[in-house]
Design an enzyme around this catalytic site. Structure first.
Site, short mmCIF file in Angstrom:
data_model
loop_
_atom_site.label_atom_id
_atom_site.label_comp_id
_atom_site.label_asym_id
_atom_site.label_seq_id
_atom_site.Cartn_x
_atom_site.Cartn_y
_atom_site.Cartn_z
N ARG A 137 29.39 44.32 26.43
CA ARG A 137 30.25 44.22 27.61
C ARG A 137 31.39 45.23 27.58
O ARG A 137 32.16 45.32 28.55
CB ARG A 137 30.85 42.81 27.72
N TYR A 170 32.43 47.82 30.32
CA TYR A 170 33.13 47.28 31.49
C TYR A 170 34.53 46.76 31.10
O TYR A 170 35.52 47.14 31.72
CB TYR A 170 32.27 46.16 32.07
N LYS A 221 37.69 48.82 32.18
CA LYS A 221 38.73 48.35 33.11
C LYS A 221 40.11 48.40 32.45
O LYS A 221 41.13 48.58 33.12
CB LYS A 221 38.43 46.94 33.59
N ASN A 232 35.94 35.49 38.66
CA ASN A 232 34.61 35.37 39.30
C ASN A 232 34.70 34.99 40.78
O ASN A 232 35.26 33.95 41.13
CB ASN A 232 33.77 34.30 38.58
N ARG A 265 24.22 37.83 38.92
CA ARG A 265 25.34 36.96 38.55
C ARG A 265 24.98 35.50 38.79
O ARG A 265 24.01 35.19 39.48
CB ARG A 265 26.61 37.36 39.31
N SER A 269 24.61 33.88 42.58
CA SER A 269 23.45 34.40 43.33
C SER A 269 22.14 33.99 42.64
O SER A 269 21.18 33.59 43.30
CB SER A 269 23.53 35.92 43.51
P1 NAD Z 1 29.37 45.38 43.64
O1 NAD Z 1 28.52 45.94 42.56
O2 NAD Z 1 28.73 44.50 44.66
O3 NAD Z 1 30.13 46.54 44.41
C1 NAD Z 1 30.53 47.73 43.80
C2 NAD Z 1 30.37 48.85 44.81
O4 NAD Z 1 30.77 50.08 44.19
C3 NAD Z 1 28.93 49.04 45.27
O5 NAD Z 1 28.86 49.24 46.65
C4 NAD Z 1 28.47 50.28 44.51
O6 NAD Z 1 27.43 50.99 45.14
C5 NAD Z 1 29.77 51.06 44.42
N1 NAD Z 1 29.77 52.00 43.31
C6 NAD Z 1 29.45 51.75 42.01
N2 NAD Z 1 29.51 52.87 41.29
C7 NAD Z 1 29.89 53.86 42.14
C8 NAD Z 1 30.13 55.25 41.99
N3 NAD Z 1 29.98 55.86 40.82
N4 NAD Z 1 30.51 55.96 43.08
C9 NAD Z 1 30.67 55.35 44.28
N5 NAD Z 1 30.44 54.04 44.49
C10 NAD Z 1 30.05 53.31 43.43
O7 NAD Z 1 30.57 44.62 42.92
P2 NAD Z 1 31.71 43.68 43.51
O8 NAD Z 1 31.49 42.31 42.99
O9 NAD Z 1 31.86 43.90 44.96
O10 NAD Z 1 32.98 44.26 42.75
C11 NAD Z 1 33.89 45.15 43.37
C12 NAD Z 1 35.02 45.45 42.40
O11 NAD Z 1 35.68 44.24 42.04
C13 NAD Z 1 34.56 46.10 41.10
O12 NAD Z 1 35.48 47.09 40.73
C14 NAD Z 1 34.58 44.96 40.10
O13 NAD Z 1 34.83 45.42 38.80
C15 NAD Z 1 35.72 44.11 40.63
N6 NAD Z 1 35.55 42.71 40.23
C16 NAD Z 1 34.63 41.90 40.85
C17 NAD Z 1 34.48 40.59 40.44
C18 NAD Z 1 33.52 39.64 41.10
O14 NAD Z 1 33.42 38.47 40.69
N7 NAD Z 1 32.80 40.02 42.12
C19 NAD Z 1 35.24 40.09 39.38
C20 NAD Z 1 36.13 40.96 38.75
C21 NAD Z 1 36.28 42.26 39.19
N1 UDP Z 2 24.72 32.69 33.69
C1 UDP Z 2 23.74 31.71 33.59
N2 UDP Z 2 22.57 31.91 34.27
C2 UDP Z 2 22.35 33.00 35.06
C3 UDP Z 2 23.38 33.99 35.17
C4 UDP Z 2 24.55 33.79 34.45
O1 UDP Z 2 23.89 30.71 32.90
O2 UDP Z 2 21.27 33.09 35.67
C5 UDP Z 2 26.01 32.47 32.97
C6 UDP Z 2 26.49 33.63 32.13
O3 UDP Z 2 25.93 33.60 30.84
C7 UDP Z 2 27.98 33.39 32.14
C8 UDP Z 2 28.27 32.74 33.49
O4 UDP Z 2 27.00 32.24 33.94
O5 UDP Z 2 28.33 32.47 31.13
C9 UDP Z 2 28.81 33.72 34.53
O6 UDP Z 2 27.94 34.85 34.53
P1 UDP Z 2 28.10 36.05 35.55
O7 UDP Z 2 27.06 37.05 35.20
O8 UDP Z 2 28.12 35.54 36.95
O9 UDP Z 2 29.56 36.66 35.31
P2 UDP Z 2 30.48 36.89 34.03
O10 UDP Z 2 31.60 35.94 34.23
O11 UDP Z 2 29.71 36.58 32.78
O12 UDP Z 2 30.86 38.31 34.11
#
Ligand code: NAD
Ligand code: UDP
Length: 309
Positions: A140, A143, A147, A172, A184, A187
Site C-alpha cells: 500500500r 499510495y 499521499k 472511505n 472497493r 461497490s
Molecule cells: P477514482 O479512481 O474514481 O478517480 C480518480 C480519477 O483520477 C479518475 O477519473 C482517473 O482517471 C483520474 N486519474 C488517475 N490518474 C490520472 C493521471 N495520471 N492523470 C489524469 N487523471 C488521472 O477515485 P476517487 O475515489 O474518485 O478518488 C478521488 C481522489 O480522492 C483521489 O485522489 C483519492 O486518493 C482521494 N480519496 C478518495 C477516497 C474514497 O474513498 N473514494 C478516500 C480517500 C482519498
Molecule cells: N474488503 C472486503 N471485501 C471486498 C473488498 C474489500 O472485505 O470485496 C475489505 C478490505 O480488506 C478492507 C475494507 O473492506 O478491510 C475496505 O476496503 P476498500 O478496498 O474499500 O478500502 P480501503 O479502506 O482498504 O482502502
C-alpha cells in the site's frame, strides 16, 4: 469562477464537477481515464460551462483558473497496486504539476489526500495531529507514502511560494458514479449481492471503516475550498462499522438469502479507521448528514441501473 478539477471523471470528481456546474462555475475537467470513465461525464460534454482536457497529470499542464481541486489519482487498492510505481509518480509529479498550475494562475489549491496517511493507526479516532503508523515498503506504500509526499510538497510550496492551500484527508467514501469493477468494499458487496453472488469478506471481517456518502463529502470539499481555514482537515463520517456488519446490511437490503464467504486479508489492511471531525465541524461548520442505510439505498439504486446497461 473558472475551476480546474483533476480526476474530474472519477467517482468523487464527477459529483464535484456536477455540483460546481450547478453553482454556475466554469469547470475544466482534466483526466486521462486511468480509473475514471467517459460515461460519468458524457452528459456534461454539452454544457457550455464544461470543458474536458484529456491529459496525464504526470506531464506538466497549465490551465488558467481561480481554483484547483487536485483529485487525480487511483484510489481503490487493486487499482493503485496494479502499477505501483506509476501511482507514486502520480502522487509526486502529478501533485507538483497541479501545484505549479495553481501558482501560475494565483489559484487556490486543494489536495485530495487520504486517511491512508495514518496507515494502520494506533490512535483512535484519528485526529489531524496524529502522525500515523505507515509501512513505507509494503504493497500500500505507493499510495500511503505517495499521499504523504503530496501533502509534504503542498506545505513546502506554502512556505516557499505562499501557495494558498487546503488539504483534505478523505476517509472511505461511497455512492453514485463508483465504477462497478472498482474493487472497493461498497461497490464489491452491492454488485455481488445484485448479481446473486456470495459477498467476499477479506479476513474475518472485524476490521472497521467509517463510510461517508459522496454528497456529504463533496459539500465538505466545497466548504473548505471556499472558506478561510488554511490547513489539513479530515472529511469522513465518524459512524464506524465492521466489514462483516456492512456485508450483513447489504445482504438484508438486497437479498436475505445470500451469504458471505471469507477470503485472505490483503497485507497491511488497516484494522480500524474512524475520523475525528472536530476541525471540520469547528472550522467549516461541516458534518455528514446522510445516514448509512439511506446512502446505501441510493447507491444500490445506482448500481442496479449500471448493471442493467
Ligand atoms: P477514482 O479512481 O474514481 O478517480 C480518480 C480519477 O483520477 C479518475 O477519473 C482517473 O482517471 C483520474 N486519474 C488517475 N490518474 C490520472 C493521471 N495520471 N492523470 C489524469 N487523471 C488521472 O477515485 P476517487 O475515489 O474518485 O478518488 C478521488 C481522489 O480522492 C483521489 O485522489 C483519492 O486518493 C482521494 N480519496 C478518495 C477516497 C474514497 O474513498 N473514494 C478516500 C480517500 C482519498
Ligand atoms: N474488503 C472486503 N471485501 C471486498 C473488498 C474489500 O472485505 O470485496 C475489505 C478490505 O480488506 C478492507 C475494507 O473492506 O478491510 C475496505 O476496503 P476498500 O478496498 O474499500 O478500502 P480501503 O479502506 O482498504 O482502502
Amino acid at each position: 469562477m473558472r475551476i480546474l478539477v483533476t480526476g474530474g471523471a472519477g467517482f468523487i470528481g464527477t459529483t464535484l464537477c456536477r455540483r460546481l456546474l450547478g453553482l454556475d462555475h466554469q469547470v475544466v475537467c482534466l483526466d486521462n481515464f486511468y480509473t475514471g470513465r467517459k460515461q460519468n461525464i458524457r452528459q456534461l460534454l454539452d454544457n457550455k460551462n464544461f470543458e474536458l482536457l484529456e491529459h496525464d497529470v504526470v506531464k506538466p499542464f497549465d490551465v488558467d483558473c481561480d481554483q484547483v481541486y487536485h483529485l487525480a489519482c487511483p484510489a481503490s487498492p487493486p487499482k493503485y497496486q496494479r502499477d505501483p510505481v506509476y501511482t507514486s509518480q502520480i502522487c509526486f509529479n502529478g501533485t507538483l504539476n497541479a501545484i505549479r498550475c495553481a501558482l501560475n494562475s494565483n489559484a487556490r489549491f486543494l489536495l485530495a489526500s487520504t486517511s491512508e496517511v495514518y496507515g494502520d493507526p494506533e490512535q483512535h479516532p484519528q485526529h489531524e495531529s496524529y502522525r500515523g503508523s505507515v509501512n513505507c515498503n509494503g504493497v500500500r506504500s505507493c499510495y500511503d507514502v505517495g499521499k504523504r509526499i503530496a501533502e509534504s510538497i503542498t506545505c513546502d510550496f506554502y512556505r516557499s511560494k505562499d501557495l494558498d492551500y487546503r488539504i483534505e484527508r478523505i476517509f472511505n467514501t461511497y455512492g453514485m458514479y463508483m465504477d462497478p469493477n472498482d474493487g472497493r468494499v461498497v461497490s464489491n458487496f452491492i454488485c455481488q449481492a445484485l448479481r446473486g453472488e456470495d459477498l467476499t469478506i477479506y479476513g474475518d471481517g472485524s476490521q472497521t471503516r467509517s463510510l461517508c456518502y459522496v454528497d456529504d463529502l463533496v459539500d465538505g470539499l466545497i466548504s473548505h475550498m471556499g472558506g478561510d481555514y488554511m490547513g489539513v482537515c479530515n472529511l469522513g463520517n465518524p459512524e464506524e462499522i465492521t466489514v462483516k456488519q456492512l456485508a450483513d446490511i447489504v445482504i438484508q437490503e438486497i437479498n436475505p438469502n445470500l451469504r458471505s464467504v471469507y477470503r485472505t486479508l490483503p497485507s497491511d489492511d488497516p484494522t480500524r479507521r474512524c475520523p475525528d471531525i472536530s476541525i471540520a465541524k469547528d472550522a467549516l461548520g461541516w458534518e455528514p448528514k446522510v445516514k448509512l442505510k439511506e446512502g446505501l439505498n441510493k447507491t444500490i439504486g445506482y448500481f442496479k441501473n449500471q448493471l442493467s446497461l
